[in-house]
Design a protein around this motif. Sequence first.
Motif, PDB file in Angstrom:
ATOM      1  N   LEU A  87       0.832  -1.211   0.000  1.00  0.00           N
ATOM      2  CA  LEU A  87       0.000   0.000   0.000  1.00  0.00           C
ATOM      3  C   LEU A  87       0.866   1.260   0.000  1.00  0.00           C
ATOM      4  N   THR A  88       1.958   1.234   0.749  1.00  0.00           N
ATOM      5  CA  THR A  88       2.865   2.395   0.762  1.00  0.00           C
ATOM      6  C   THR A  88       3.439   2.621  -0.633  1.00  0.00           C
ATOM      7  N   LEU A  89       3.877   1.532  -1.267  1.00  0.00           N
ATOM      8  CA  LEU A  89       4.439   1.657  -2.616  1.00  0.00           C
ATOM      9  C   LEU A  89       3.400   2.200  -3.602  1.00  0.00           C
ATOM     10  N   SER A  90       2.159   1.744  -3.446  1.00  0.00           N
ATOM     11  CA  SER A  90       1.125   2.183  -4.395  1.00  0.00           C
ATOM     12  C   SER A  90       0.858   3.681  -4.291  1.00  0.00           C
ATOM     13  N   TYR A  91       1.134   4.261  -3.116  1.00  0.00           N
ATOM     14  CA  TYR A  91       0.947   5.711  -2.949  1.00  0.00           C
ATOM     15  C   TYR A  91       2.224   6.489  -3.271  1.00  0.00           C
ATOM     16  N   MET A  92       3.401   5.926  -2.935  1.00  0.00           N
ATOM     17  CA  MET A  92       4.649   6.695  -3.029  1.00  0.00           C
ATOM     18  C   MET A  92       5.269   6.682  -4.434  1.00  0.00           C
ATOM     19  N   VAL A  93       5.356   5.489  -5.022  1.00  0.00           N
ATOM     20  CA  VAL A  93       6.067   5.366  -6.311  1.00  0.00           C
ATOM     21  C   VAL A  93       5.498   6.298  -7.397  1.00  0.00           C
ATOM     22  N   ALA A 106       1.298  -4.583 -12.071  1.00  0.00           N
ATOM     23  CA  ALA A 106       2.254  -5.597 -11.603  1.00  0.00           C
ATOM     24  C   ALA A 106       2.193  -5.728 -10.074  1.00  0.00           C
ATOM     25  N   LEU A 107       2.079  -4.580  -9.396  1.00  0.00           N
ATOM     26  CA  LEU A 107       1.997  -4.599  -7.928  1.00  0.00           C
ATOM     27  C   LEU A 107       0.763  -5.399  -7.478  1.00  0.00           C
ATOM     28  N   THR A 108      -0.345  -5.187  -8.182  1.00  0.00           N
ATOM     29  CA  THR A 108      -1.591  -5.893  -7.834  1.00  0.00           C
ATOM     30  C   THR A 108      -1.443  -7.395  -8.083  1.00  0.00           C
ATOM     31  N   LEU A 109      -0.823  -7.751  -9.212  1.00  0.00           N
ATOM     32  CA  LEU A 109      -0.668  -9.174  -9.534  1.00  0.00           C
ATOM     33  C   LEU A 109       0.250  -9.865  -8.523  1.00  0.00           C
TER      34      LEU A 109
END
Lengths: 474, 64
Positions: free
Chosen positions: B14-20, B39-42
């Motif tokens: 979740l942090t990556l999905s907001y920060m990247v 890719a993150l979701t998969l």
Amino acid sequence: MEELAAAVITLTLYLLVGTIIALLSRRVGIKTTSDYYVAGHRLGGILAAISYAATTYSAFMMVGLVGLTYATGVGAFGFEITYLLSTMFLLSYVAPKVWKLAKERNWVSPAEMISDLYGLKPLSLIVAAMYLLALIPYASAQLIAVGRMVEGMAPGLYWLGILLGVVAALIWTGLSGMWSLASTDLYQGLWMILAAIGFVVWLFLWGGSDIASGTARMAEKGLLGMKWSPLVFVSYSIPWAFFAVTNPQVVQKLYTPKDERALRRLITLFTLFGLSYTVIVTVIGIASRALTEVGRLPVIKVGDQVTPSLLGYAPLPLAVFVFTSIVAAAITTMDAIVLALSSTASRDVYQHYLGGEDRTAVNLGRISILALLLVLSYVAYLKIGFIVDLSVLASALLLPLAPVTLIGWFYGRRSRVMGYAAAASLASGFLIGLYWALLHGARKSLITPIFGLPPTLFILLVSTLIMMIPLLRR
Amino acid sequence: MRDKAYLAWSLLVLTLSYMVPYLVLRECRDLSLYAFWLALTLVHFAVTLIYLRGDVSWRSWPQR
């Protein structure tokens, strides 16, 4: 005229098949409120999964999200995918616990669950009031969407759309409660995903290489990067990230699987459905914008008009198929909300407060479904502008339920002090959201910071802090 | 342990999905931001499947 005839035939067929399915589901036999509202905790995995997905994904997806992606680019995909990432985690991490507790303690309504977790009866009434205030506009907005879809095909027949939506919801939900709801959800969910696949395949065949060249032009405008400001992205995505624990229509679905295997299947199949649907819908939005960039489509200023405009170019059978899938998406969401609200009336008010019997409570539930649908149809018929605005606020107003529910599941232990903290947390969060909406208007309130923070994050922090006080004192 | 690992992993996702998107891909000019989220979701789905299949996680809830 040909369009109208095709729409009427498809819509009639859709309603007829749905009604036959609902009638067949009567065979299960309903004796208790548990049978009626949570299918006696006996639903199979596939039925539970598609029902969960069809309830979650409303008309917003094929109309609102396509338009949002068209207008703001790839950021809209991120907004929707953070919901899925968070829900995958929440369902896998907490759903087994909730499911077990629901079976042990015979939970039927989510409001009843909150009051049971904290051992404080009046909590169910506070939660019920929040549900009513937040979800009636949201459910009315679904009915308005059905009315507008019918009006789009047959001008002047908005009222017919409302009538069809109400009759379908009454039969499909009222007959056998969760059984007829889940069976018709499965049918409608399949309709939604098949129509979406057909739509995206046609769009790529029709758009051809223009989509690729248009996408390159989108890149020049920054639409492939992150155009959403952090404030808007955080504020919009936070309520959705907690949707699985704050919205009664989906929390109630967690009580329904017959065993652990069915619950696992619910989580995995729902995720597959959600990911596929989200990808298809956002790809449609990006491809439409790409086609506008190369001049194949006119510039569409109102986001909600992107899908109807595209359908104007599609072959008639596909257009009516997609049109009906949008109606289905709206009806599945509305049905589940009405059932959840009705369970609060018959279970929390009638049974727990007035000591009513189970069988009478089921009949009262059916009457409350009819009453709720009459209210929704009246609100939808009036077409009050702020109702749609308020529906945007629904998930933000329900956000205080996130810390209360999560802490209740893990630390509730039926403590009275925690119960008072829960009541204060719910009231504070809800009133802050309402006050901010009255001050700035429903839509603007979501993007107007409170003390420099995204408003939904602020609401979440306040509600969580209040809940933490008794925990820290232990 | 298994539950804590999954909790930590999910918070990281979740942090990556907001920060990247803001720190790395804000100005990207191809579909890499879309591909990143997908890719993150998969990957998260694959990890979730492994977590769900583990018998321990489904029976290790603390007793109330």
